[in-house]
Motif scaffolding. Structure first.
Motif, mmCIF file in Angstrom:
data_model
loop_
_atom_site.group_PDB
_atom_site.id
_atom_site.type_symbol
_atom_site.label_atom_id
_atom_site.label_comp_id
_atom_site.label_asym_id
_atom_site.label_seq_id
_atom_site.Cartn_x
_atom_site.Cartn_y
_atom_site.Cartn_z
ATOM 1 N N ASP A 1 0.813 -1.215 0.000
ATOM 2 C CA ASP A 1 0.000 0.000 0.000
ATOM 3 C C ASP A 1 0.854 1.276 0.000
ATOM 4 N N LYS B 1 -3.773 8.434 -1.874
ATOM 5 C CA LYS B 1 -4.860 8.879 -0.997
ATOM 6 C C LYS B 1 -4.564 10.251 -0.426
ATOM 7 N N SER B 2 -3.321 10.454 -0.013
ATOM 8 C CA SER B 2 -2.907 11.733 0.552
ATOM 9 C C SER B 2 -3.041 12.848 -0.492
ATOM 10 N N LYS C 1 -1.063 4.885 -0.265
ATOM 11 C CA LYS C 1 -1.073 5.917 0.783
ATOM 12 C C LYS C 1 -0.763 7.278 0.198
#
Length: 106
Positions: free
Chosen positions: A91, A98-99, A95
């Protein structure tokens, strides 16, 4: 005797570099089958587990490559064709994605 002992240690040393550290640590029994790249599907996957990405629709050769980019751990083999992807999940890039998605909405 010394020659035999020397040969034994040379064989041990030669084969010591043949295995990558941590490869044998992969749990072959943990897997996840996903049909899309939604956050909901990806949140079910665990780092280090085997993932089979099998999209419900075929025909777009870039879609499996998008999955490889997003979820594949490049330290392990990746099996890919237009029908899907089998890889070890990470992931790390998710991550970051998503950030970036969260920061874009601000």
């Amino acid at each position: 005797m010394k020659k035999g002992l020397f040969l034994f240690f040379m064989v041990i040393i030669a084969f010591a570099g043949c295995t990558k550290p941590g490869v044998n640590m992969l749990n072959q029994s943990e897997y996840q089958i996903i049909n899309d790249l939604s956050w909901e599907s990806l949140d079910k996957c665990k780092n280090g587990s085997i993932v089979f990405f099998a999209p419900k629709t075929w025909g777009n050769a870039q879609y499996p490559l998008t999955a490889v980019y997003a979820i594949a751990d490049f330290n392990y083999p990746i099996i890919w064709n237009e029908g899907g992807v089998v890889c070890v999940f990470t992931d790390v890039r998710l991550k970051k994605m998503k950030s970036e998605e969260t920061n874009k909405g601000k």
